[in-house]
Design an enzyme around this catalytic site. Sequence first.
Site, PDB file in Angstrom:
ATOM      1  CB  VAL A 287      35.698  34.838  35.081  1.00  0.00           C
ATOM      2  CG1 VAL A 287      35.478  33.340  34.930  1.00  0.00           C
ATOM      3  CG2 VAL A 287      34.594  35.606  34.398  1.00  0.00           C
ATOM      4  CB  SER A 288      39.676  38.015  37.096  1.00  0.00           C
ATOM      5  OG  SER A 288      39.880  37.205  38.222  1.00  0.00           O
ATOM      6  CB  SER A 289      39.040  40.082  32.804  1.00  0.00           C
ATOM      7  OG  SER A 289      39.394  38.943  32.063  1.00  0.00           O
TER       8      SER A 289
END
Length: 179
Positions: A8-10
């Site tokens: 996931v990106s964050s």
Amino acid sequence: MIIGYARVSSTGQDHTTQIERLKAAGAEKVFEEKLSGLDRERPELARALEFAREGDVLVVTKLDRLARSAAHLHEITETLDRKGVGFKVLDDASLDTTTRTGKLVFGILASIAEFETALRKERQMEGIARARAEGRTGGRPKTVDEDHIRELKAGGMSVPQIVKETGVSRAAVYKALSA
């Protein structure tokens, strides 16, 4: 062995669903991380690629979980191919290098991406050549009048006075004077 990779990106996002889907698809080992896909330095992806052995299959839920560009995807899959490791995307059954059809589809996509890159580079070179022919060299336009700075210095002004007069930095003044 089926190896899963979840990303996931964050830190505010959760990859539990990805992990569950990877395990449901038979992943015995899942590597997970919370980093932007634009970040090419992803330690867990590196560990997954290092962990994979001949005959294994690396599985992701979506293609964008693995790579953000066709070039990066191609780089990763070449690494897997050299090791004899297959690659599957759960949300896109056509991207499965463990089958003949999947290899064909992936090869076609890689060829298209390579073709697009070559076209983009060709258009870029044409644009640069056109700009040069028109006398533009690229880069940021000059905002410092170097001749004026040299005139002020020749008129007896000190560098601090020139900085104050012109509003440019000391570094810009010294650069103009050395040119």
